[in-house]
Scaffold this motif. Structure first.
Motif, PDB file in Angstrom:
ATOM      1  N   SER A  99      -5.227   0.228  -6.398  1.00 17.43           N
ATOM      2  CA  SER A  99      -3.894   0.656  -6.263  1.00 17.43           C
ATOM      3  C   SER A  99      -3.515   1.175  -7.879  1.00 17.43           C
ATOM      4  O   SER A  99      -3.275   2.477  -8.106  1.00 17.43           O
ATOM      5  CB  SER A  99      -2.846  -0.145  -6.088  1.00 17.43           C
ATOM      6  OG  SER A  99      -3.324  -0.703  -4.757  1.00 17.43           O
ATOM      7  N   GLY A 127     -11.010   4.642  -8.580  1.00 22.59           N
ATOM      8  CA  GLY A 127     -10.654   3.593  -7.852  1.00 22.59           C
ATOM      9  C   GLY A 127     -11.588   2.989  -6.906  1.00 22.59           C
ATOM     10  O   GLY A 127     -11.518   1.852  -6.697  1.00 22.59           O
ATOM     11  N   TYR A 150     -10.484   1.607   1.780  1.00 23.43           N
ATOM     12  CA  TYR A 150     -10.451   1.452   0.280  1.00 23.43           C
ATOM     13  C   TYR A 150     -10.267   3.241  -0.299  1.00 23.43           C
ATOM     14  O   TYR A 150      -9.662   3.507  -1.065  1.00 23.43           O
ATOM     15  CB  TYR A 150     -11.590   1.000  -0.266  1.00 23.43           C
ATOM     16  CG  TYR A 150     -11.689  -0.525  -0.555  1.00 23.43           C
ATOM     17  CD1 TYR A 150     -11.468  -1.222   0.689  1.00 23.43           C
ATOM     18  CD2 TYR A 150     -11.809  -1.117  -1.736  1.00 23.43           C
ATOM     19  CE1 TYR A 150     -11.660  -2.679   0.612  1.00 23.43           C
ATOM     20  CE2 TYR A 150     -11.910  -2.406  -1.720  1.00 23.43           C
ATOM     21  CZ  TYR A 150     -11.790  -3.213  -0.731  1.00 23.43           C
ATOM     22  OH  TYR A 150     -11.712  -4.679  -0.847  1.00 23.43           O
ATOM     23  N   ALA A 153      -6.923   4.719   0.849  1.00 24.59           N
ATOM     24  CA  ALA A 153      -5.575   4.148  -0.042  1.00 24.59           C
ATOM     25  C   ALA A 153      -5.977   4.978  -1.280  1.00 24.59           C
ATOM     26  O   ALA A 153      -4.763   4.972  -1.807  1.00 24.59           O
ATOM     27  CB  ALA A 153      -5.862   2.505  -0.073  1.00 24.59           C
ATOM     28  N   THR A 154      -7.057   4.919  -1.876  1.00 27.01           N
ATOM     29  CA  THR A 154      -6.975   5.286  -3.083  1.00 27.01           C
ATOM     30  C   THR A 154      -6.602   7.078  -3.095  1.00 27.01           C
ATOM     31  O   THR A 154      -5.883   7.531  -4.139  1.00 27.01           O
ATOM     32  CB  THR A 154      -8.629   5.257  -3.984  1.00 27.01           C
ATOM     33  OG1 THR A 154      -9.505   6.012  -2.950  1.00 27.01           O
ATOM     34  CG2 THR A 154      -8.678   4.163  -4.280  1.00 27.01           C
ATOM     35  N   GLY A 157      -2.897   7.027  -2.651  1.00 24.31           N
ATOM     36  CA  GLY A 157      -2.097   6.571  -4.015  1.00 24.31           C
ATOM     37  C   GLY A 157      -2.250   7.842  -5.062  1.00 24.31           C
ATOM     38  O   GLY A 157      -1.337   8.287  -5.501  1.00 24.31           O
ATOM     39  N   GLY A 179       0.838   3.701  -6.862  1.00 24.92           N
ATOM     40  CA  GLY A 179       0.286   2.491  -6.805  1.00 24.92           C
ATOM     41  C   GLY A 179       0.934   1.662  -5.675  1.00 24.92           C
ATOM     42  O   GLY A 179       0.083   1.241  -4.903  1.00 24.92           O
ATOM     43  N   ALA A 182      -0.951   3.035  -2.413  1.00 24.29           N
ATOM     44  CA  ALA A 182      -2.178   2.927  -2.283  1.00 24.29           C
ATOM     45  C   ALA A 182      -2.349   1.252  -2.030  1.00 24.29           C
ATOM     46  O   ALA A 182      -3.149   0.986  -0.978  1.00 24.29           O
ATOM     47  CB  ALA A 182      -3.048   3.073  -3.798  1.00 24.29           C
ATOM     48  N   PHE A 183      -1.426   0.626  -2.493  1.00 28.26           N
ATOM     49  CA  PHE A 183      -1.486  -0.989  -2.120  1.00 28.26           C
ATOM     50  C   PHE A 183      -1.068  -1.058  -0.846  1.00 28.26           C
ATOM     51  O   PHE A 183      -1.624  -2.023   0.002  1.00 28.26           O
ATOM     52  CB  PHE A 183      -0.608  -1.665  -3.285  1.00 28.26           C
ATOM     53  CG  PHE A 183      -0.521  -3.258  -2.840  1.00 28.26           C
ATOM     54  CD1 PHE A 183      -1.772  -3.719  -3.362  1.00 28.26           C
ATOM     55  CD2 PHE A 183       0.313  -4.006  -2.165  1.00 28.26           C
ATOM     56  CE1 PHE A 183      -1.998  -5.229  -2.968  1.00 28.26           C
ATOM     57  CE2 PHE A 183       0.146  -5.243  -1.910  1.00 28.26           C
ATOM     58  CZ  PHE A 183      -0.732  -5.997  -2.272  1.00 28.26           C
ATOM     59  N   THR A 184       0.089  -0.597  -0.231  1.00 26.12           N
ATOM     60  CA  THR A 184       0.446  -0.471   1.010  1.00 26.12           C
ATOM     61  C   THR A 184      -0.512  -0.178   1.970  1.00 26.12           C
ATOM     62  O   THR A 184      -0.703  -0.711   2.899  1.00 26.12           O
ATOM     63  CB  THR A 184       2.036   0.244   1.172  1.00 26.12           C
ATOM     64  OG1 THR A 184       2.811  -0.191   0.264  1.00 26.12           O
ATOM     65  CG2 THR A 184       2.596  -0.115   2.713  1.00 26.12           C
ATOM     66  N   ARG A 186      -3.471  -0.254   1.660  1.00 27.66           N
ATOM     67  CA  ARG A 186      -4.778  -0.981   1.750  1.00 27.66           C
ATOM     68  C   ARG A 186      -4.226  -2.496   2.378  1.00 27.66           C
ATOM     69  O   ARG A 186      -4.987  -2.929   3.302  1.00 27.66           O
ATOM     70  CB  ARG A 186      -5.155  -1.303   0.309  1.00 27.66           C
ATOM     71  CG  ARG A 186      -6.381  -2.382   0.108  1.00 27.66           C
ATOM     72  CD  ARG A 186      -7.561  -2.292   0.596  1.00 27.66           C
ATOM     73  NE  ARG A 186      -8.424  -3.334   0.744  1.00 27.66           N
ATOM     74  CZ  ARG A 186      -8.429  -4.236   1.749  1.00 27.66           C
ATOM     75  NH1 ARG A 186      -7.583  -3.697   2.750  1.00 27.66           N
ATOM     76  NH2 ARG A 186      -9.236  -5.219   1.971  1.00 27.66           N
TER      77      ARG A 186
END
Lengths: 189, 189, 189
Positions: A99, A127, A150, A153-154, A157, A179, A182-184, A186
């Motif tokens: 992220s 990422g 993955y 997500a990148t 993000g 960030g 992306a984190f959410t 993932r």
């Protein structure tokens, strides 16, 4: 580099280095194996990004990044056995690292080329590539065939960062939102 | 770039992108996996070629290449299930792609360095590396150990192009013959 | 480049090329497979080093390196069957090659950046990456997870070179000692 982004950058390198060191721990490598995988995972994605953008490789310019990777490797070497499930820690670190690093990659790509499209590419590349190199060398299933989330997500993000940046929001907000997106993506998968 | 070669270039990228997307289809990846493998396979060989020749990476300069890869990925995503044997289609596409791309790589290497030797290297590299990256990441047997004819075909194609080019034949004829030689070597094996 | 180091460089390339060709022999590849693995292993580590240091790739500048790789491949192709245990020869050649190449990488890194830290990195990189690429493509266990001593040996060799160089000893002595330290570390393990 804008200070906020520099912090993101160091954090991303340290987090990826930690996943590399944890992989070394799971493979029961010696300290040199920890250093190798920590450095490869920590700076691998950013190295390819810099080569493709045709700028000096960041850790050749600023060797503190290597020190960060090595210190992280040493830290993990002496503490990994205290963790109940190294694999779970690795998964979460990976999620945070990608992220953070997707945003840094998108920032650098946008700043250097002005192209939102290339920025999303460099964000996704930064990422994911470090983790992919780590997995290929350690003989583990890699993100492409086993953890496509993955990549998703990148991309999400990096795209969020780029859209907000181009809409004129301040860099810090863009990076934080990018960030978080992306984190959410993932963690929610 | 000479227009003929530019068309060869786009065709090579699209064909390799299609083989990446077909690999994603065989591995039952989601759409992001299609994009990733299409882009990696489509531009991977040419990216390494440009880094080694020390010229700007082609898709950073001309983003249409990324659009071509993504459009190809989408096209394959919606049509791959209609094909009876995706593996056979993949093999044939690969054969055409490497023939086309070996010529483009040789052309670029010759133009930039003037050395026939380096030109054959960059031709072989451009024609094989994208597929090798795809196979390593997808966990499939790669060209080096299982399909050496790929390497032979790209070397023959690139060498034919270089010899004819240095003999003064027009670029279009050189490219056509080079591509044909590579394809015949690959298909005839 | 200082003549001594140039000789080290050619020797390192030839030795690594020989390990690539021996791997091709063990995998029973055809002559093109020998060429491919000899060139990849021979110049792979140095290519990544040059890209990261942002200098022209050595074999594009000086094509004799490619000739050395190809001549080595042909030599191994016609003699490998005479050797009782190709695997043992490969292990010893690898040990010498990494010792030589770690020193060359450290020399180049130190000369270009002036940083001992980066020099040790480029030494380790040059000494290990060619073999890692070879092993990943040939589907063999690679140095990171199975032979960490390779990494240790290159780091020790590169570090010895750098320390002696900075202490002002003549380059030839530094290179000899650096190579000896790396080889002793590898062979003694």
């Amino acid at each position: 580099m804008i200070p906020y982004i520099a912090w993101f950058d160091y954090a991303g390198v340290a987090l990826f280095a930690a996943t590399g060191a944890l992989t070394a721990s799971r493979k029961q490598l010696d300290i040199m194996g920890f250093f190798f995988l920590a450095i490869l995972t920590g700076v691998g994605g950013g190295t390819v990004r810099d080569l493709i953008l045709d700028v000096p490789v960041f850790w050749v310019q600023q060797q503190a990044y290597l020190v960060v990777c090595m210190a992280t490797a040493v830290g993990v070497y002496f503490t990994a056995h205290l963790v109940e499930s190294r694999y779970h820690v690795l998964l979460w670190l990976d999620a945070v690292a990608l992220s953070v690093y997707a945003v840094v990659g998108a920032h650098k790509g946008l700043q250097l080329t002005g192209s939102p499209f290339v920025a999303i590419m460099t964000g996704a590349m930064t990422g994911t590539l470090g983790g992919i190199l780590r997995d290929v060398l350690a003989g583990e299933p890699n993100a492409v065939t086993h953890k496509e989330i993955y990549i998703t997500a990148t991309v999400l993000g990096a795209a969020s960062y780029v859209v907000m940046r181009m809409a004129g929001f301040p860099v810090f907000a863009d990076a934080a939102i990018g960030g978080l997106v992306a984190f959410t993506a993932r963690a929610g998968a």
